[in-house]
Design a protein around this motif. Structure first.
Motif, PDB file in Angstrom:
ATOM      1  N   MET A 137       4.732  -5.123 -15.048  1.00 28.12           N
ATOM      2  CA  MET A 137       3.235  -4.751 -14.187  1.00 28.12           C
ATOM      3  C   MET A 137       4.717  -3.660 -13.178  1.00 28.12           C
ATOM      4  SD  MET A 137       0.281  -5.981 -12.693  1.00 28.12           S
ATOM      5  CE  MET A 137      -0.792  -5.029 -11.443  1.00 28.12           C
ATOM      6  N   PHE A 138       3.802  -2.728 -11.630  1.00 26.98           N
ATOM      7  CA  PHE A 138       4.901  -2.316 -11.329  1.00 26.98           C
ATOM      8  C   PHE A 138       3.618  -2.211 -10.087  1.00 26.98           C
ATOM      9  CE2 PHE A 138       4.495   0.993 -14.927  1.00 26.98           C
ATOM     10  CZ  PHE A 138       5.627   1.154 -15.025  1.00 26.98           C
ATOM     11  N   ALA A 139       4.676  -2.779  -8.370  1.00 26.62           N
ATOM     12  CA  ALA A 139       4.659  -3.134  -7.477  1.00 26.62           C
ATOM     13  C   ALA A 139       3.865  -1.235  -6.925  1.00 26.62           C
ATOM     14  CB  ALA A 139       5.737  -2.978  -7.086  1.00 26.62           C
ATOM     15  N   ALA A 161       0.838  12.071  -4.205  1.00 27.27           N
ATOM     16  CA  ALA A 161       2.700  11.635  -4.293  1.00 27.27           C
ATOM     17  C   ALA A 161       3.356  10.491  -4.821  1.00 27.27           C
ATOM     18  CB  ALA A 161       3.066  11.537  -2.937  1.00 27.27           C
ATOM     19  N   ALA A 162       1.967   8.981  -4.375  1.00 25.90           N
ATOM     20  CA  ALA A 162       2.882   7.933  -4.588  1.00 25.90           C
ATOM     21  C   ALA A 162       3.156   7.557  -6.864  1.00 25.90           C
ATOM     22  CB  ALA A 162       1.569   6.651  -3.977  1.00 25.90           C
ATOM     23  N   PRO A 163       3.767   7.114  -6.849  1.00 24.30           N
ATOM     24  CA  PRO A 163       3.926   7.342  -8.014  1.00 24.30           C
ATOM     25  C   PRO A 163       3.391   5.651  -8.609  1.00 24.30           C
ATOM     26  CG  PRO A 163       6.019   6.202  -6.755  1.00 24.30           C
ATOM     27  CD  PRO A 163       4.855   6.388  -6.162  1.00 24.30           C
ATOM     28  N   THR A 164       2.769   4.829  -8.553  1.00 25.83           N
ATOM     29  CA  THR A 164       2.381   3.273  -8.677  1.00 25.83           C
ATOM     30  C   THR A 164       0.645   3.765  -7.727  1.00 25.83           C
ATOM     31  OG1 THR A 164       3.210   2.126  -6.101  1.00 25.83           O
ATOM     32  CG2 THR A 164       4.225   2.198  -8.871  1.00 25.83           C
ATOM     33  N   PRO A 165       0.005   2.695  -8.146  1.00 23.96           N
ATOM     34  CA  PRO A 165      -1.065   2.421  -7.574  1.00 23.96           C
ATOM     35  C   PRO A 165      -0.494   1.807  -6.180  1.00 23.96           C
ATOM     36  CG  PRO A 165      -1.553   1.484  -9.234  1.00 23.96           C
ATOM     37  CD  PRO A 165      -0.098   1.724  -8.978  1.00 23.96           C
ATOM     38  N   VAL A 166      -1.631   2.510  -5.057  1.00 25.78           N
ATOM     39  CA  VAL A 166      -1.625   2.571  -3.373  1.00 25.78           C
ATOM     40  C   VAL A 166      -2.239   0.449  -2.954  1.00 25.78           C
ATOM     41  CG1 VAL A 166      -2.147   3.696  -1.604  1.00 25.78           C
ATOM     42  CG2 VAL A 166      -1.720   4.703  -3.513  1.00 25.78           C
ATOM     43  N   VAL A 167      -2.127   0.679  -2.012  1.00 29.57           N
ATOM     44  CA  VAL A 167      -2.327  -0.294  -0.756  1.00 29.57           C
ATOM     45  C   VAL A 167      -2.542   0.072   0.133  1.00 29.57           C
ATOM     46  CG1 VAL A 167      -2.214  -2.668  -0.319  1.00 29.57           C
ATOM     47  CG2 VAL A 167      -1.729  -2.546  -2.273  1.00 29.57           C
ATOM     48  N   LEU A 168      -3.310   0.547   0.940  1.00 32.60           N
ATOM     49  CA  LEU A 168      -3.411   1.271   2.660  1.00 32.60           C
ATOM     50  C   LEU A 168      -3.821   0.087   3.140  1.00 32.60           C
ATOM     51  CD1 LEU A 168      -6.695   2.831   2.167  1.00 32.60           C
ATOM     52  CD2 LEU A 168      -4.094   4.213   1.001  1.00 32.60           C
ATOM     53  N   VAL A 169      -2.561   0.100   4.331  1.00 33.73           N
ATOM     54  CA  VAL A 169      -2.080  -0.927   5.273  1.00 33.73           C
ATOM     55  C   VAL A 169      -2.416  -0.031   6.477  1.00 33.73           C
ATOM     56  CG1 VAL A 169      -0.549  -2.143   6.633  1.00 33.73           C
ATOM     57  CG2 VAL A 169      -0.987  -2.576   3.981  1.00 33.73           C
ATOM     58  N   ALA A 170      -4.009  -0.085   6.753  1.00 35.73           N
ATOM     59  CA  ALA A 170      -3.897   0.595   8.405  1.00 35.73           C
ATOM     60  C   ALA A 170      -4.243  -0.088   9.303  1.00 35.73           C
ATOM     61  CB  ALA A 170      -5.538   1.473   7.878  1.00 35.73           C
ATOM     62  N   ALA A 219      -3.881  -7.234  -8.176  1.00 37.19           N
ATOM     63  CA  ALA A 219      -3.919  -6.318  -8.963  1.00 37.19           C
ATOM     64  C   ALA A 219      -4.440  -6.400 -10.498  1.00 37.19           C
ATOM     65  CB  ALA A 219      -2.342  -7.578  -9.091  1.00 37.19           C
ATOM     66  N   SER A 220      -5.039  -7.344 -10.688  1.00 38.26           N
ATOM     67  CA  SER A 220      -5.592  -6.726 -11.690  1.00 38.26           C
ATOM     68  C   SER A 220      -6.812  -5.835 -12.551  1.00 38.26           C
ATOM     69  CB  SER A 220      -6.362  -7.858 -12.797  1.00 38.26           C
ATOM     70  OG  SER A 220      -7.315  -8.295 -11.714  1.00 38.26           O
ATOM     71  N   SER A 221      -7.458  -5.785 -10.960  1.00 41.12           N
ATOM     72  CA  SER A 221      -8.072  -3.950 -11.060  1.00 41.12           C
ATOM     73  C   SER A 221      -7.566  -2.701 -10.528  1.00 41.12           C
ATOM     74  CB  SER A 221      -9.308  -4.284  -9.715  1.00 41.12           C
ATOM     75  OG  SER A 221      -8.877  -4.100  -8.960  1.00 41.12           O
TER      76      SER A 221
END
Length: 184
Positions: A1-3, A56-65, A181-183
């Motif tokens: 699992m990638f971070a 440009a993100a190499p893995t799934p993104v989490v936005l911190v807004a 993470a699972s989604s």
């Protein structure tokens, strides 16, 4: 699992060195989405910068807004063809650009996008935020399909609130990342 790739989305005028977003960037290596103009923000320009960062993100993104960054998240999600790359969004103290005292400075940001987000989201609202009423924060969460967290009387949940590294916020972010993470 990638971070996941965590993208920091500051609000109007950026987040200074004492802001929890800047501290998280330094502590955890998160990536701030840089904007061309932090003082006179243009919604379309900010959306283009976010689009480039997501692509440009190499893995799934989490936005911190934070603040206007929450409005950016909603506006970008309405138009992007790449929302599938976003695992989740952590939305803190949305600013309301439709408030009378903010309308002139943030005119490209209204009307606020009120469409459901196509990814999981959690929104923390403060009961005494000077830039957004508590009821309006709840309205944003409902419209965007975000889980709403009543964060008490915490002002604008920024450096002025004296949060430091904001360990509680970081723990909430980590819990959101684990839950989604699972989604991804």
């Amino acid at each position: 699992m990638f971070a996941p790739t965590v993208l920091i989305l500051p609000g109007w005028q950026n987040s200074g060195a004492a802001h929890w977003q800047s501290r998280w960037e330094a502590l955890y290596g998160y990536t701030r989405v840089q904007q061309h103009d932090w003082m006179q923000p243009l919604r379309g320009d900010w959306m283009a910068q976010l689009e480039d960062a997501v692509l440009a993100a190499p893995t799934p993104v989490v936005l911190v807004a934070h603040s206007l960054g929450c409005m950016l998240t909603a506006a970008w999600a309405q138009h992007s063809q790449n929302t599938h790359k976003v695992q989740a969004a952590f939305l803190v103290a949305p600013g309301d650009p439709e408030r009378e005292e903010l309308r002139a400075a943030l005119k490209s940001w209204w009307p606020v996008v009120m469409d459901k987000l196509p990814f999981a989201a959690e929104l923390l609202g403060s009961q005494n935020d000077p830039y957004c009423t508590f009821a309006r924060a709840q309205q944003f969460a409902a419209a965007w399909g975000a889980e709403f967290v009543d964060y008490g009387a915490a002002g604008h949940i920024n450096a002025d609130t004296g949060l430091g590294d904001w360990a509680d916020g970081y723990a909430r972010l980590q819990a959101l990342i684990e839950r989604t993470a699972s989604s991804a």
